[in-house]
Design an enzyme around this catalytic site. Structure first.
Site, PDB file in Angstrom:
ATOM      1  N   TYR A 170     -10.470  -3.941  -8.319  1.00 10.61           N
ATOM      2  CA  TYR A 170     -10.842  -3.303  -9.582  1.00 10.61           C
ATOM      3  C   TYR A 170     -12.200  -3.772 -10.101  1.00 10.61           C
ATOM      4  O   TYR A 170     -12.624  -4.891  -9.840  1.00 10.61           O
ATOM      5  CB  TYR A 170      -9.805  -3.625 -10.665  1.00 10.61           C
ATOM      6  CG  TYR A 170      -8.485  -2.957 -10.463  1.00 10.61           C
ATOM      7  CD1 TYR A 170      -8.366  -1.575 -10.583  1.00 10.61           C
ATOM      8  CD2 TYR A 170      -7.345  -3.688 -10.167  1.00 10.61           C
ATOM      9  CE1 TYR A 170      -7.140  -0.949 -10.411  1.00 10.61           C
ATOM     10  CE2 TYR A 170      -6.118  -3.069  -9.993  1.00 10.61           C
ATOM     11  CZ  TYR A 170      -6.022  -1.701 -10.123  1.00 10.61           C
ATOM     12  OH  TYR A 170      -4.823  -1.084  -9.957  1.00 10.61           O
ATOM     13  N   ASP A 197       2.220   2.383  -3.519  1.00  6.87           N
ATOM     14  CA  ASP A 197       1.233   2.398  -4.601  1.00  6.87           C
ATOM     15  C   ASP A 197       1.095   3.804  -5.221  1.00  6.87           C
ATOM     16  O   ASP A 197       0.392   4.662  -4.696  1.00  6.87           O
ATOM     17  CB  ASP A 197      -0.099   1.910  -4.007  1.00  6.87           C
ATOM     18  CG  ASP A 197      -1.202   1.787  -5.036  1.00  6.87           C
ATOM     19  OD1 ASP A 197      -1.019   2.262  -6.175  1.00  6.87           O
ATOM     20  OD2 ASP A 197      -2.243   1.218  -4.690  1.00  6.87           O
ATOM     21  N   GLN A 244       0.814  -1.225   0.000  1.00  7.84           N
ATOM     22  CA  GLN A 244       0.000   0.000   0.000  1.00  7.84           C
ATOM     23  C   GLN A 244       0.846   1.273   0.000  1.00  7.84           C
ATOM     24  O   GLN A 244       0.530   2.230  -0.689  1.00  7.84           O
ATOM     25  CB  GLN A 244      -0.932  -0.001   1.210  1.00  7.84           C
ATOM     26  CG  GLN A 244      -2.352  -0.315   0.808  1.00  7.84           C
ATOM     27  CD  GLN A 244      -3.272  -0.548   1.993  1.00  7.84           C
ATOM     28  OE1 GLN A 244      -2.827  -0.740   3.122  1.00  7.84           O
ATOM     29  NE2 GLN A 244      -4.545  -0.540   1.735  1.00  7.84           N
TER      30      GLN A 244
HETATM   31  P1  NAD Z   1     -10.080   2.595 -10.666  1.00 11.63           P
HETATM   32  O1  NAD Z   1      -9.279   3.835 -10.852  1.00 11.63           O
HETATM   33  O2  NAD Z   1      -9.691   1.378 -11.419  1.00 11.63           O
HETATM   34  O3  NAD Z   1     -11.637   2.900 -11.023  1.00 11.63           O
HETATM   35  C1  NAD Z   1     -12.313   3.957 -10.393  1.00 11.63           C
HETATM   36  C2  NAD Z   1     -13.681   3.493  -9.952  1.00 11.63           C
HETATM   37  O4  NAD Z   1     -14.557   3.363 -11.074  1.00 11.63           O
HETATM   38  C3  NAD Z   1     -13.716   2.137  -9.239  1.00 11.63           C
HETATM   39  O5  NAD Z   1     -14.288   2.291  -7.968  1.00 11.63           O
HETATM   40  C4  NAD Z   1     -14.571   1.267 -10.151  1.00 11.63           C
HETATM   41  O6  NAD Z   1     -15.332   0.310  -9.441  1.00 11.63           O
HETATM   42  C5  NAD Z   1     -15.459   2.309 -10.802  1.00 11.63           C
HETATM   43  N1  NAD Z   1     -16.150   1.880 -12.028  1.00 11.63           N
HETATM   44  C6  NAD Z   1     -15.691   1.100 -13.037  1.00 11.63           C
HETATM   45  N2  NAD Z   1     -16.652   0.945 -13.985  1.00 11.63           N
HETATM   46  C7  NAD Z   1     -17.726   1.667 -13.576  1.00 11.63           C
HETATM   47  C8  NAD Z   1     -19.024   1.915 -14.126  1.00 11.63           C
HETATM   48  N3  NAD Z   1     -19.402   1.374 -15.280  1.00 11.63           N
HETATM   49  N4  NAD Z   1     -19.874   2.702 -13.416  1.00 11.63           N
HETATM   50  C9  NAD Z   1     -19.502   3.246 -12.233  1.00 11.63           C
HETATM   51  N5  NAD Z   1     -18.298   3.055 -11.670  1.00 11.63           N
HETATM   52  C10 NAD Z   1     -17.415   2.271 -12.330  1.00 11.63           C
HETATM   53  O7  NAD Z   1     -10.189   2.238  -9.108  1.00 11.63           O
HETATM   54  P2  NAD Z   1      -9.176   2.595  -7.949  1.00 11.63           P
HETATM   55  O8  NAD Z   1      -9.260   4.012  -7.552  1.00 11.63           O
HETATM   56  O9  NAD Z   1      -7.855   2.143  -8.381  1.00 11.63           O
HETATM   57  O10 NAD Z   1      -9.718   1.749  -6.707  1.00 11.63           O
HETATM   58  C11 NAD Z   1     -10.434   0.540  -6.824  1.00 11.63           C
HETATM   59  C12 NAD Z   1     -10.452  -0.169  -5.451  1.00 11.63           C
HETATM   60  O11 NAD Z   1      -9.158  -0.678  -5.093  1.00 11.63           O
HETATM   61  C13 NAD Z   1     -10.888   0.685  -4.290  1.00 11.63           C
HETATM   62  O12 NAD Z   1     -11.764  -0.051  -3.491  1.00 11.63           O
HETATM   63  C14 NAD Z   1      -9.621   0.952  -3.531  1.00 11.63           C
HETATM   64  O13 NAD Z   1      -9.834   1.182  -2.163  1.00 11.63           O
HETATM   65  C15 NAD Z   1      -8.885  -0.339  -3.759  1.00 11.63           C
HETATM   66  N6  NAD Z   1      -7.430  -0.178  -3.577  1.00 11.63           N
HETATM   67  C16 NAD Z   1      -6.776  -1.077  -2.780  1.00 11.63           C
HETATM   68  C17 NAD Z   1      -5.400  -0.936  -2.578  1.00 11.63           C
HETATM   69  C18 NAD Z   1      -4.657  -1.903  -1.697  1.00 11.63           C
HETATM   70  O14 NAD Z   1      -5.271  -2.714  -1.036  1.00 11.63           O
HETATM   71  N7  NAD Z   1      -3.338  -1.846  -1.675  1.00 11.63           N
HETATM   72  C19 NAD Z   1      -4.700   0.083  -3.206  1.00 11.63           C
HETATM   73  C20 NAD Z   1      -5.416   0.961  -4.028  1.00 11.63           C
HETATM   74  C21 NAD Z   1      -6.784   0.822  -4.196  1.00 11.63           C
END
Ligand code: NAD
Length: 376
Positions: free
Chosen positions: A228, A128, A125
């Protein structure tokens, strides 16, 4: 161990090290060489790097005998002829779009490490870069929308009458979306938000915003693979479009952030839906570079459609260069420090480590990442 820090080119303002991370590397016995002017875009002077213990010099000076090269964006391979074989190249290397450059890094004998492919595991994390930069982009999207919008965000009760609060709708509640919700709330807006992942509903509520979700058709239960989203069914897309049509006409600001890894951004707002919005409304599309969530969005430009401004946001973190650099630099330092071997005075990257396997693109003159090897 000599660590070189590149000055970025083009429109890039960020830098891959800050005095704090330079001190950390030096504390471990490494030497750090920063290309002259590398910190200028992030308001860090050469003398600040020197006070932290780094040397500064030309690109040729810093690359000479460097064991690791830190960058924000993957540099033109031609710009570092003469780098040592086996040197690590660490940054956002954009392997999918820059296949030819990655092959050139391999030919140069560099060990290229793509930080944007960091796996989403607890241990990684703090390394990232996607999260650290998306968080700032989500904040800046709201600030930019507020600056463009011709009205105030909070409700104001004044002697001259009442101003009603701005309605902000956030589509896509990942890292950027969550920060956009929090920022819009801080500015006093009435905020609603949607996502395909059901796990985001509670997160939206906990930030004081209203969840707007498709009912009756299943989206993605829970978190989705690796956090994702994937593509939704045609039935879900139709239900989502109907939901958006009903909601969007009442919104003043829309921030879209929806992304699907390895796919074009999903289209969430059509031209017909835009036409129902009030003139003067503002949309910031953070997915602009991936094709955009909004019909008519142009990456890097502000388009006007039906009186609505559609801002095709590109690399917004870059506009907060000092903070973005600090977080990016710490992500890189956290990665190198996690693998630091005190006896060798250098990071040791085991082949069977989950993080190493996810981000290592090239080694020993070859492309070694399975996602890229398949395209050779
Ligand atoms: P992302 O940038 O890939 O996408 C942004 C958001 O768009 C996501 O929430 C996705 O579900 C949403 N989305 C995709 N298609 C959609 C649609 N058709 N309509 C509405 N929404 C849509 O996502 P992100 O910011 O990289 O984060 C995704 C998840 O990963 C989050 O829950 C975040 O907390 C988690 N995350 C975990 C870690 C970790 O554990 N190390 C690190 C980073 C993020």
């Amino acid at each position: 161990m000599k660590i070189a820090v590149l000055k970025e080119g083009g429109a890039e303002t960020r830098v891959a090290a800050i005095p704090e991370t330079v001190k950390k590397f030096i504390g471990l016995g490494a030497s750090v060489a920063v290309e002259r002017g590398a910190g200028a875009g992030a308001s860090i002077s050469d003398s600040e790097f020197e006070e932290a213990g780094a040397s500064t010099g030309t690109r040729a000076d810093i690359l000479k005998d460097a064991d690791a090269i830190l960058c924000v964006l993957g540099p033109d391979p031609a710009s570092f002829n003469g780098a040592k074989k086996g040197a690590l190249l660490v940054g956002a290397l954009d392997p999918v779009k820059r296949g030819a450059d990655i092959a050139a890094y391999a030919a140069q004998g560099l060990e290229a490490l793509a930080m944007e492919w960091m796996p989403r595991i607890t241990r990684a994390q703090s390394m990232d870069i996607l999260s650290s930069q998306s968080n700032l982009a989500g904040y800046k999207a709201v600030v930019d929308a507020a600056a463009t919008y011709g009205r105030a965000f909070p409700m104001m009760m004044t002697a001259a009458g009442t101003i009603s609060p701005t309605k902000v709708f956030v589509m896509g509640v990942g890292v950027a979306g969550l920060q956009a919700i929090a920022t819009a709330r801080r500015l006093g807006a009435q905020v609603s938000a949607t996502d395909v992942r059901s796990a985001t509903k509670e997160q939206i509520q906990s930030l004081g915003a209203k969840p707007i979700f498709v009912e009756g058709v299943t989206g993605i239960e829970g978190e989705g693979t690796g956090g994702y989203a994937s593509e939704t069914t045609a039935e879900y897309q139709a239900a989502q479009s109907e939901l958006v049509s009903g909601h969007i006409a009442k919104q003043d600001i829309v921030i879209t952030t929806a992304l699907i890894p390895g796919r074009p951004a999903p289209r969430l707002i059509s031209d017909a839906q835009l036409a129902t919005m009030r003139p003067g409304s503002v949309i910031v599309d953070l997915a602009a570079e991936a094709g955009g969530n909004v019909e008519g969005c142009v990456a890097g430009e502000t388009a006007a459609k039906h009186g609505v401004a559609i801002i095709g946001a590109v690399q917004l973190a870059r506009t907060l260069a000092a903070d973005a650099s600090a977080l990016f630099a710490r992500n890189l330092a956290n990665f190198l420090l996690a693998f630091w071997d005190k006896d060798q005075g250098a990071p040791v990257l085991p082949d069977d480590d989950e993080i190493v396997a996810a981000i290592r693109l090239t080694k020993g003159g070859k492309i070694v990442h399975e996602r890229l090897a398949a395209t050779q």
